[in-house]
Design a protein around this motif. Sequence first.
Motif, PDB file in Angstrom:
ATOM      1  N   PRO A  78       0.817  -1.224   0.000  1.00  0.00           N
ATOM      2  CA  PRO A  78       0.000   0.000   0.000  1.00  0.00           C
ATOM      3  C   PRO A  78       0.846   1.267   0.000  1.00  0.00           C
ATOM      4  O   PRO A  78       0.818   2.063   0.932  1.00  0.00           O
ATOM      5  N   ILE A  79       1.608   1.456  -1.076  1.00  0.00           N
ATOM      6  CA  ILE A  79       2.421   2.662  -1.247  1.00  0.00           C
ATOM      7  C   ILE A  79       1.740   3.558  -2.279  1.00  0.00           C
ATOM      8  O   ILE A  79       0.871   3.100  -3.030  1.00  0.00           O
ATOM      9  N   PRO A  80       2.095   4.835  -2.334  1.00  0.00           N
ATOM     10  CA  PRO A  80       1.400   5.752  -3.244  1.00  0.00           C
ATOM     11  C   PRO A  80       1.326   5.284  -4.687  1.00  0.00           C
ATOM     12  O   PRO A  80       0.292   5.437  -5.341  1.00  0.00           O
ATOM     13  N   GLU A  81       2.397   4.703  -5.210  1.00  0.00           N
ATOM     14  CA  GLU A  81       2.407   4.239  -6.592  1.00  0.00           C
ATOM     15  C   GLU A  81       1.271   3.253  -6.867  1.00  0.00           C
ATOM     16  O   GLU A  81       0.592   3.318  -7.896  1.00  0.00           O
ATOM     17  N   VAL A  82       1.068   2.328  -5.933  1.00  0.00           N
ATOM     18  CA  VAL A  82       0.048   1.292  -6.101  1.00  0.00           C
ATOM     19  C   VAL A  82      -1.347   1.882  -5.894  1.00  0.00           C
ATOM     20  O   VAL A  82      -2.286   1.581  -6.644  1.00  0.00           O
ATOM     21  N   ILE A  83      -1.489   2.730  -4.888  1.00  0.00           N
ATOM     22  CA  ILE A  83      -2.786   3.355  -4.600  1.00  0.00           C
ATOM     23  C   ILE A  83      -3.224   4.247  -5.765  1.00  0.00           C
ATOM     24  O   ILE A  83      -4.396   4.251  -6.154  1.00  0.00           O
ATOM     25  N   ARG A  84      -2.288   4.997  -6.342  1.00  0.00           N
ATOM     26  CA  ARG A  84      -2.601   5.818  -7.523  1.00  0.00           C
ATOM     27  C   ARG A  84      -3.184   4.969  -8.638  1.00  0.00           C
ATOM     28  O   ARG A  84      -4.151   5.353  -9.301  1.00  0.00           O
ATOM     29  N   GLY A  85      -2.553   3.832  -8.870  1.00  0.00           N
ATOM     30  CA  GLY A  85      -3.012   2.965  -9.944  1.00  0.00           C
ATOM     31  C   GLY A  85      -4.413   2.441  -9.710  1.00  0.00           C
ATOM     32  O   GLY A  85      -5.248   2.404 -10.628  1.00  0.00           O
ATOM     33  N   MET A  86      -4.686   2.028  -8.491  1.00  0.00           N
ATOM     34  CA  MET A  86      -6.027   1.540  -8.147  1.00  0.00           C
ATOM     35  C   MET A  86      -7.063   2.630  -8.362  1.00  0.00           C
ATOM     36  O   MET A  86      -8.131   2.400  -8.952  1.00  0.00           O
ATOM     37  N   ASN A  87      -6.757   3.819  -7.868  1.00  0.00           N
ATOM     38  CA  ASN A  87      -7.701   4.932  -8.017  1.00  0.00           C
ATOM     39  C   ASN A  87      -7.951   5.264  -9.481  1.00  0.00           C
ATOM     40  O   ASN A  87      -9.097   5.464  -9.909  1.00  0.00           O
ATOM     41  N   SER A  88      -6.887   5.319 -10.263  1.00  0.00           N
ATOM     42  CA  SER A  88      -7.042   5.665 -11.671  1.00  0.00           C
ATOM     43  C   SER A  88      -7.863   4.618 -12.408  1.00  0.00           C
ATOM     44  O   SER A  88      -8.759   4.956 -13.202  1.00  0.00           O
ATOM     45  N   ALA A  89      -7.571   3.349 -12.171  1.00  0.00           N
ATOM     46  CA  ALA A  89      -8.323   2.285 -12.837  1.00  0.00           C
ATOM     47  C   ALA A  89      -9.796   2.349 -12.447  1.00  0.00           C
ATOM     48  O   ALA A  89     -10.685   2.224 -13.306  1.00  0.00           O
ATOM     49  N   TYR A  90     -10.060   2.573 -11.167  1.00  0.00           N
ATOM     50  CA  TYR A  90     -11.447   2.618 -10.702  1.00  0.00           C
ATOM     51  C   TYR A  90     -12.194   3.817 -11.284  1.00  0.00           C
ATOM     52  O   TYR A  90     -13.337   3.687 -11.754  1.00  0.00           O
ATOM     53  N   ILE A  91     -11.574   4.983 -11.255  1.00  0.00           N
ATOM     54  CA  ILE A  91     -12.216   6.193 -11.785  1.00  0.00           C
ATOM     55  C   ILE A  91     -12.678   5.964 -13.224  1.00  0.00           C
ATOM     56  O   ILE A  91     -13.801   6.322 -13.604  1.00  0.00           O
ATOM     57  N   HIS A  92     -11.823   5.347 -14.015  1.00  0.00           N
ATOM     58  CA  HIS A  92     -12.139   5.203 -15.441  1.00  0.00           C
ATOM     59  C   HIS A  92     -13.051   4.020 -15.719  1.00  0.00           C
ATOM     60  O   HIS A  92     -13.839   4.060 -16.681  1.00  0.00           O
ATOM     61  N   ALA A  93     -12.997   3.009 -14.888  1.00  0.00           N
ATOM     62  CA  ALA A  93     -13.981   1.924 -15.008  1.00  0.00           C
ATOM     63  C   ALA A  93     -15.371   2.441 -14.656  1.00  0.00           C
ATOM     64  O   ALA A  93     -16.363   2.131 -15.333  1.00  0.00           O
ATOM     65  N   ARG A  94     -15.443   3.268 -13.620  1.00  0.00           N
ATOM     66  CA  ARG A  94     -16.735   3.809 -13.178  1.00  0.00           C
ATOM     67  C   ARG A  94     -17.305   4.796 -14.189  1.00  0.00           C
ATOM     68  O   ARG A  94     -18.529   4.894 -14.355  1.00  0.00           O
ATOM     69  N   LYS A  95     -16.416   5.518 -14.888  1.00  0.00           N
ATOM     70  CA  LYS A  95     -16.896   6.476 -15.888  1.00  0.00           C
ATOM     71  C   LYS A  95     -17.696   5.790 -16.986  1.00  0.00           C
ATOM     72  O   LYS A  95     -18.672   6.348 -17.504  1.00  0.00           O
ATOM     73  N   VAL A  96     -17.258   4.609 -17.360  1.00  0.00           N
ATOM     74  CA  VAL A  96     -17.936   3.903 -18.455  1.00  0.00           C
ATOM     75  C   VAL A  96     -18.949   2.880 -17.944  1.00  0.00           C
ATOM     76  O   VAL A  96     -19.749   2.350 -18.720  1.00  0.00           O
ATOM     77  N   ASN A  97     -18.920   2.613 -16.629  1.00  0.00           N
ATOM     78  CA  ASN A  97     -19.829   1.626 -16.026  1.00  0.00           C
ATOM     79  C   ASN A  97     -20.080   2.007 -14.578  1.00  0.00           C
ATOM     80  O   ASN A  97     -19.354   1.582 -13.681  1.00  0.00           O
ATOM     81  N   PRO A  98     -21.142   2.797 -14.317  1.00  0.00           N
ATOM     82  CA  PRO A  98     -21.411   3.263 -12.954  1.00  0.00           C
ATOM     83  C   PRO A  98     -21.689   2.143 -11.955  1.00  0.00           C
ATOM     84  O   PRO A  98     -21.626   2.368 -10.743  1.00  0.00           O
ATOM     85  N   ASP A  99     -21.966   0.933 -12.442  1.00  0.00           N
ATOM     86  CA  ASP A  99     -22.283  -0.185 -11.549  1.00  0.00           C
ATOM     87  C   ASP A  99     -21.062  -0.995 -11.149  1.00  0.00           C
ATOM     88  O   ASP A  99     -21.173  -1.964 -10.389  1.00  0.00           O
ATOM     89  N   VAL A 100     -19.901  -0.632 -11.637  1.00  0.00           N
ATOM     90  CA  VAL A 100     -18.722  -1.443 -11.392  1.00  0.00           C
ATOM     91  C   VAL A 100     -18.298  -1.402  -9.924  1.00  0.00           C
ATOM     92  O   VAL A 100     -18.453  -0.375  -9.241  1.00  0.00           O
ATOM     93  N   GLN A 101     -17.806  -2.531  -9.433  1.00  0.00           N
ATOM     94  CA  GLN A 101     -17.238  -2.645  -8.093  1.00  0.00           C
ATOM     95  C   GLN A 101     -15.806  -3.135  -8.207  1.00  0.00           C
ATOM     96  O   GLN A 101     -15.502  -3.950  -9.086  1.00  0.00           O
ATOM     97  N   PHE A 102     -14.949  -2.642  -7.317  1.00  0.00           N
ATOM     98  CA  PHE A 102     -13.577  -3.147  -7.243  1.00  0.00           C
ATOM     99  C   PHE A 102     -13.425  -3.963  -5.957  1.00  0.00           C
ATOM    100  O   PHE A 102     -13.846  -3.529  -4.886  1.00  0.00           O
ATOM    101  N   LYS A 103     -12.832  -5.136  -6.082  1.00  0.00           N
ATOM    102  CA  LYS A 103     -12.448  -5.929  -4.917  1.00  0.00           C
ATOM    103  C   LYS A 103     -10.924  -6.028  -4.925  1.00  0.00           C
ATOM    104  O   LYS A 103     -10.315  -6.338  -5.961  1.00  0.00           O
TER     105      LYS A 103
END
Length: 357
Positions: free
Chosen positions: A158-183
């Motif tokens: 859980p370092i910034p590099e990894v957290i940034r990636g998770m956030n970016s992937a989630y933001i853009h998955a949600r933009k195209v699919n508001p129902d998406v969940q990340f586990k």
Amino acid sequence: MKPIKILAGAAMAFGLATTAIAEDKTKVGFVYVGPVGDGGWTYEHDQARKAVEAEFGDKVETVYVESVAEGPDAERVITDMALKGADLIFTTSFGYMDQTINVAKKFPDVKFEHATGYKTAENVSVYSARFYEGRAVQGTIAGRMTKSNIVGYIGSYPIPEVIRGMNSAYIHARKVNPDVQFKIVWAFTWFDPAKEADAAKVLIEQGADVILQHTDSTAPQAAAQAAGDVITFGQASDMAEYAPKPRVSSIIDNWAPYYIERTRAVMDGSWASSNRWDGIGAGMVGIGEISDAVPAEIKDEALALKAAIADGSYHPFTGPLKKQDGSDWLAEGETADDGTLAGMNFFVEGIEGDIPQ
């Protein structure tokens, strides 16, 4: 006897010149957190090492040590490289940061380059890639492709590099699919095929039909392939042996131009401490070929996003965005500054779960 003396002197002079030429060879060391055959992170760093050799030929000598644990052992390895005459040392994992700084203090004439860290010194530079730009492209494909609306993500630490990636992937998955969940499953390793495979299996059992990873082996690809209708993305390297499915695209780390540039700077005496953070536009982050398993319209959407990031017309962290606790972060049209991104220690709104401390 005079001619003999002249010849002897000439031979001695020639010997000195030969020694000087030998000493002029620049020695470049590389410290790797995983094995060179990991198929991901370390593999790409080692490809860049080979590119340095190809570029400079017999003007350089490269050495490397693989599978070096982050911590005290890294300091021993880095010290040993410096003692053995390295002019430039690349330490290629976040957890080598303090060890690199410690050794650099003892060897002020040696130049050090530390990957993904933030501590610099007169003889220490830092460099990283904007992996989060590639995650935006992956997130777009993931959000469009998931049928279960569950995307699994294997995190290393859980370092910034990894957290940034998770956030970016989630933001853009949600933009195209508001129902998406990340586990999210934290593996707490960079390279451990067994742990990475287990993490992928857990996420698949939880309903994930898309797996993203920030770990270094191809084990999650193999687990997804065995599971059947699950897609994945190559991490750090193309992992194209798993294309066209489960691996439908990848993030490729291209370190070679930077390593060649910095080696040349040591050779010509222009090296100076710096902080480099490049992305898709500069070519340090590549997007692997999007396979035919991805429908054409989704591929076009992902490539358009890649192009917008590359030319600077779009930033992956553009508001409005809130933090996970619901507090405001970025207003409409506002983009994140590098300082916040470099130290990112929070999830954006919508991601479930806590960041381990």
